[in-house]
Design a protein around this motif. Structure first.
Motif, PDB file in Angstrom:
ATOM      1  N   UNK A 183       0.934  -1.269   0.143  1.00 52.55           N
ATOM      2  CA  UNK A 183      -0.128   0.065   0.069  1.00 52.55           C
ATOM      3  C   UNK A 183       0.810   1.128  -0.078  1.00 52.55           C
ATOM      4  N   UNK A 184       0.296   2.208  -0.631  1.00 52.16           N
ATOM      5  CA  UNK A 184       1.114   3.584  -0.749  1.00 52.16           C
ATOM      6  C   UNK A 184      -0.001   4.618  -0.689  1.00 52.16           C
ATOM      7  N   UNK A 185       0.531   5.565   0.025  1.00 58.36           N
ATOM      8  CA  UNK A 185      -0.521   6.989   0.327  1.00 58.36           C
ATOM      9  C   UNK A 185       0.227   8.164   0.443  1.00 58.36           C
ATOM     10  N   UNK A 186      -0.230   9.248  -0.163  1.00 57.16           N
ATOM     11  CA  UNK A 186       0.433  10.549  -0.454  1.00 57.16           C
ATOM     12  C   UNK A 186      -0.391  11.533   0.447  1.00 57.16           C
ATOM     13  N   UNK A 187       0.264  12.336   1.279  1.00 57.34           N
ATOM     14  CA  UNK A 187      -0.814  13.420   1.985  1.00 57.34           C
ATOM     15  C   UNK A 187      -1.250  14.627   0.888  1.00 57.34           C
ATOM     16  N   UNK A 188      -2.544  14.782   0.860  1.00 59.94           N
ATOM     17  CA  UNK A 188      -2.868  16.009  -0.026  1.00 59.94           C
ATOM     18  C   UNK A 188      -2.454  17.407   0.286  1.00 59.94           C
TER      19      UNK A 188
ATOM     20  N   UNK B 272       0.895  17.735   1.081  1.00 61.97           N
ATOM     21  CA  UNK B 272       2.392  17.831   0.768  1.00 61.97           C
ATOM     22  C   UNK B 272       2.860  16.699  -0.104  1.00 61.97           C
ATOM     23  N   UNK B 273       3.164  17.058  -1.348  1.00 64.09           N
ATOM     24  CA  UNK B 273       3.526  15.646  -2.241  1.00 64.09           C
ATOM     25  C   UNK B 273       4.708  15.030  -1.862  1.00 64.09           C
ATOM     26  N   UNK B 274       5.708  15.359  -0.954  1.00 60.62           N
ATOM     27  CA  UNK B 274       6.577  14.859  -0.335  1.00 60.62           C
ATOM     28  C   UNK B 274       6.544  13.926   0.746  1.00 60.62           C
ATOM     29  N   UNK B 275       5.219  13.975   1.420  1.00 63.07           N
ATOM     30  CA  UNK B 275       4.742  13.000   2.419  1.00 63.07           C
ATOM     31  C   UNK B 275       4.172  12.078   1.993  1.00 63.07           C
ATOM     32  N   UNK B 276       4.991  10.957   1.944  1.00 62.09           N
ATOM     33  CA  UNK B 276       4.431   9.896   1.565  1.00 62.09           C
ATOM     34  C   UNK B 276       4.500   8.435   2.554  1.00 62.09           C
ATOM     35  N   UNK B 277       3.496   7.434   2.329  1.00 63.80           N
ATOM     36  CA  UNK B 277       3.616   6.511   3.495  1.00 63.80           C
ATOM     37  C   UNK B 277       3.571   5.137   2.799  1.00 63.80           C
ATOM     38  N   UNK B 278       4.199   4.176   3.219  1.00 63.06           N
ATOM     39  CA  UNK B 278       4.114   2.830   2.633  1.00 63.06           C
ATOM     40  C   UNK B 278       3.770   1.757   3.845  1.00 63.06           C
ATOM     41  N   UNK B 279       2.817   0.877   3.464  1.00 60.71           N
ATOM     42  CA  UNK B 279       2.685  -0.308   4.657  1.00 60.71           C
ATOM     43  C   UNK B 279       2.895  -1.683   3.895  1.00 60.71           C
TER      44      UNK B 279
END
Length: 871
Positions: A380-385, A387-394
């Motif tokens: 899974x991947x998600x990005x904060x709406x 900040x385009x540089x704030x990204x998460x992986x699970x």
């Protein structure tokens, strides 16, 4: 036209059954709206089961939705402070059962669509508070299960489903008339794994493949599209360009696919993806600047390098609509040897074994050297709406083949550096790898606060896995770890569970927020202590109701776990409970699954300490698979050393129901003990071979007399006058084939039985009453499959009954499952499902023993409910 709406007919709430014999036939064929006389409130505890999916409304930060695994779904419109069911309380129970995707219009925030595991598409016009089926996508399985053809049931639960599984849903952000659905079971992390032999995943018999569907009229009609798609393709994510609806990007099992004509045709071959096997895809859009960025996480591929392996995969972004991709994996790979966690080393070899098709021992022998730079399998991947540089992986370490420390990874600099930002368990508390993590500038220690699972989670080694990942429009984060839903408002620095509220810090008294995924089981309402109810559950032990500890909402119900995860090595799947009639601190329980299954377990101090006093059942299967269910634990009030229960070989309302279990110890039928539970015997004399005893009931005035309800196809009602030494069949009306429950009113001594089978006839089911100890019977309620009926100890005219639902393949056979109430001794009945999250699977329902205006019920996968009868 690919499907038909489910019919919805509203008729009278109150049914004068005996005055109008035809009313029961209308219950069968016409939808009845529940009476407002009772409003049920779910009191939890909260997410005590696994939440598989979580969605945030794209524009309303207060609106969120969750899709747990126990056939329920919930929504909140106050940012998680309270949750309500998304299911139709007066429906068949098969709607919104396992929701796979939800999305909403960007023009009209009230209009949205949902997709469930049957291939059904739903719409809502009130921001998700109510949903209507509009289509069943796919051709369904061939044929339906036939009661006269036993082999039709051996083809799988999916045989005869109305649609086929689809796994992706998306709306055109610039035009909410246009919607897309993608085929497949892409997100089935329990069954759909990738390997070197099957890099595109596992093909499953109940899913659709090789297509997408497009609607240009808000779902009224759908067009099937296959141009450019491999016949085995399944779709994980569909992204429509926010300014140009002709441009689409799709993550599929067969690579990244692009379309420039509104999804009518597709092509692949993106540049820069090393494997072109996306596991997830997301996007960032800045409406002020028009900037549009795609982010993708690849399936990790492992390649042998002498005595070790090399991983190929990572995280990538595209700024040109998906044509070219830039590696942003950064320092995401870690040193498996340096982290110092032998359990992760074990998971690493489990992952390699599956990928290469080896045994774990063979993987260890072939690749003994741990790699200094390795990637796990992220999904899974998600990005904060914001900040385009704030990204998460699970990743899901419990069900996928993967490994690694932490539960969630984060970058704040566009992928240059990554840290694990959600941490729990013994590894992080022990500090063994702290030096390595500090060198990486990764925080150490734990940063998650759980509810009643805190002790249990602190002792675990991060084995639970992260099941879902979502970010709302304000940048708030949501993940699911084990059986808790967690929220972070500080970019993952800290996490709080949002399923329950503790009445005061450290009290251990929890009030659910309404989104329970708990497998509710038997409820004991008379426990020798006024106000204390004992509540059995699957996977979360035994609970008691407690005082509200000053909580301002006096209508709330607070509960406290007294056996389960709160104890080291506690029993977690409790089927039945009884209290010593002269010592309310002496409690007996039986477990059918997981830890202490097949044991008789007892506490003498109100639940602070427990011991096993007998072992009755065993089997050569996994502990999670369970044994035969045990029911109706009963203690003789005159001679408390006499204890009884039944073991049911044909369960109908259990989580692991209808599985044939070959016991290596114990059997089915009636059990009795005459020494307080230490020694037991199976006493089936008088029963036929293979008898399934589902419930027993003791005569209120003579404890030597017991009745047994037998629920198999040759079932019926049996009576013993000598504590089970000899059983005799009670004559019943000819139509009855199976008896699911027996109950004796303590005030009138009237006998009540509940009858019917899931695949039986309409004529055999119902609630029957005898005023003469079973000599004659009168049917006071008619439905095909009734699980339970009981009267109020405070008012024998008050009766509640639970009517089970039907399978998806049999939808339309009976239109009104749920709970029914009579306040005039069965002359008239009201359907009372308002507020119930799972009306078709009410496994226990009872009037309060002291307050005739209060009802209690437990549901198969939605916890416990309290209902108040209005004047």
């Amino acid at each position: 036209m690919t499907g038909n709406p489910i019919p919805c007919v509203v008729v009278a709430c109150l049914v004068q059954c005996r005055a109008d014999p035809g009313c029961f036939d209308r219950l069968r064929t016409e939808r009845i709206e529940s009476s407002p006389i009772v409003e049920w409130k779910n009191f939890g505890p909260g997410m005590s089961g696994y939440c598989e999916e979580f969605w945030c409304h794209p524009t309303d930060t207060n609106a969120m939705f969750m899709g747990p695994d126990m056939h329920v779904s919930f929504g909140t419109w106050d940012n998680g402070r309270s949750w309500q069911t998304l299911k139709d309380c007066d429906g068949l129970g098969i709607d919104m059962k396992r929701v796979l995707e939800i999305d909403f219009s960007r023009q009209d925030p009230d209009f949205g669509m949902a997709l469930d595991w049957n291939g059904w598409v739903y719409t809502t016009t009130n921001r998700g508070r109510a949903w209507t089926v509009i289509h069943a996508l796919g051709d369904g399985a061939q044929g339906r299960a036939d009661p006269d053809d036993p082999e039709s049931f051996s083809k799988g639960w999916y045989y005869g489903q109305i649609g086929r599984r689809h796994s992706a849903l998306a709306v055109d952000p610039s035009d909410d008339n246009i919607w897309y659905v993608g085929a497949g079971d892409f997100w089935n992390v329990k069954s759909n794994h990738r390997s070197a032999a099957k890099p595109n995943g596992v093909r499953l018999p109940y899913a659709a493949y090789g297509c997408i569907w497009k609607s240009v009229d808000k779902g009224s009609t759908w067009r099937k599209i296959t141009a450019g798609l491999d016949q085995g393709v399944e779709v994980g994510r569909i992204v429509v360009h926010p300014k140009d609806g002709r441009r689409l990007v799709m993550a599929t099992s067969h690579g990244l696919m692009l379309s420039n004509d509104g999804g009518l045709s597709w092509r692949g071959r993106p540049i820069g993806l090393p494997n072109n096997l996306p596991r997830d895809l997301t996007s960032y859009y800045n409406p002020a600047t028009g900037e549009f960025v795609l982010y993708l996480v690849e399936q990790t591929i492992y390649e042998a390098r002498k005595n070790t392996v090399e991983a190929r995969g990572g995280v990538f972004k595209s700024v040109d609509g998906g044509l070219r991709w830039i590696d942003m994996t950064g320092n995401l790979p870690f040193d498996l040897d340096a982290i110092g966690d032998p359990r992760d080393t074990g998971r690493y070899y489990r992952t390699l074994a599956y990928w290469f098709g080896l045994s774990e021992r063979e993987a260890e022998s072939r690749f003994p050297r741990l790699p200094p730079k390795i990637l796990p399998v992220f999904n899974r991947i998600a990005v904060s709406p914001m900040d385009k540089n704030e990204i998460y992986l699970s990743y899901n370490k419990k069900h996928d083949f993967t490994f690694g420390p932490g539960d969630l990874w984060r970058t704040l600099d566009g992928g240059k550096t990554w840290i694990t930002c959600a941490r729990h368990g013994a590894y992080w508390l022990g500090g063994k790898g702290d030096a390595y993590w500090k060198e990486r500038k990764n925080p150490v220690g734990t940063n998650i606060r759980f509810a009643h699972l805190q002790r249990y989670m602190d002792e675990q080694w991060e084995i639970s896995g992260t099941r879902m990942l979502a970010v709302n429009a304000a940048g708030e984060l949501f993940i699911g770890i084990d059986q808790q839903t967690l929220k972070s408002t500080d970019r993952g620095v800290s996490w709080e569970q949002i399923d329950d509220v503790e009445t005061s810090a450290g009290s251990g008294k929890w009030i659910g927020r309404g989104g329970s995924n708990l497998p509710g089981r038997y409820m004991l309402l008379e426990t020798g202590i006024p106000g204390r109810k004992l509540l059995c559950s699957g996977e979360h032990g035994l609970w008691q109701t407690v005082d509200l500890d000053g909580w301002p909402d006096k209508t709330a119900v607070a509960v406290q776990q007294i056996e389960g995860q709160n104890h080291p090595d506690g029993a977690v799947s409790i089927s039945t409970v009884a209290v010593h009639p002269r010592n309310p601190d002496m409690i007996y329980i039986l477990s059918w699954r997981q830890d202490h299954r097949g044991k008789v377990r007892r506490t003498t101090d109100g639940g602070r300490r427990w011991e096993n006093i007998a072992t009755l059942f065993a089997a050569d299967n996994d502990a999670w698979d369970g044994l035969v269910p045990q029911n109706s634990l009963t203690i003789d009030p005159q001679h408390p050393e006499n204890i009884y229960f039944c073991a049911t070989c044909q369960p109908v309302s259990e989580v692991e129901g209808r599985r044939e279990i070959k016991l290596t110890k114990g059997g089915c039928g009636f059990y009795r003990s005459f020494d307080g539970g230490f020694n037991w015997e199976l006493a089936n004399n008088g029963f036929y071979d293979g008898a399934s005893v589902r419930r027993i009931a003791m005569h209120p005035q003579n404890p030597s007399i017991l009745y047994a309800a037998l629920n198999d196809d040759h079932g019926g009602l049996f009576r013993t006058d000598d504590k089970g030494s000899q059983w005799t069949r009670v004559a019943l009306p000819e139509a009855i084939r199976a008896v699911n429950n027996v109950f004796i009113d303590r005030n009138t001594l009237q006998l009540y039985i509940c009858t019917g089978r899931r695949l039986g006839t309409f004529e055999e089911g119902g609630v029957w009453r005898s005023n003469d100890n079973g000599t004659t019977w009168e049917r006071i309620f008619k439905a095909p499959f009734v699980w339970q009926a009981e009267t109020s100890p405070a008012d024998p005219e008050l009766i509640v009954a639970s009517v089970a639902g039907v399978n998806v393949r049999d939808e339309g056979w009976y239109m009104n499952p749920g709970v029914y109430l009579s306040r005039d001794g069965g002359t008239s009945w009201s359907k009372i499902n308002r507020g119930l999250g799972q009306p078709d699977k009410i496994v226990d329902v009872k009037p309060d023993p002291e307050d005739p205006t209060v009802l209690w019920c437990a549901s198969w996968g939605c916890g416990w409910f309290k209902g108040v009868i209005r004047p």
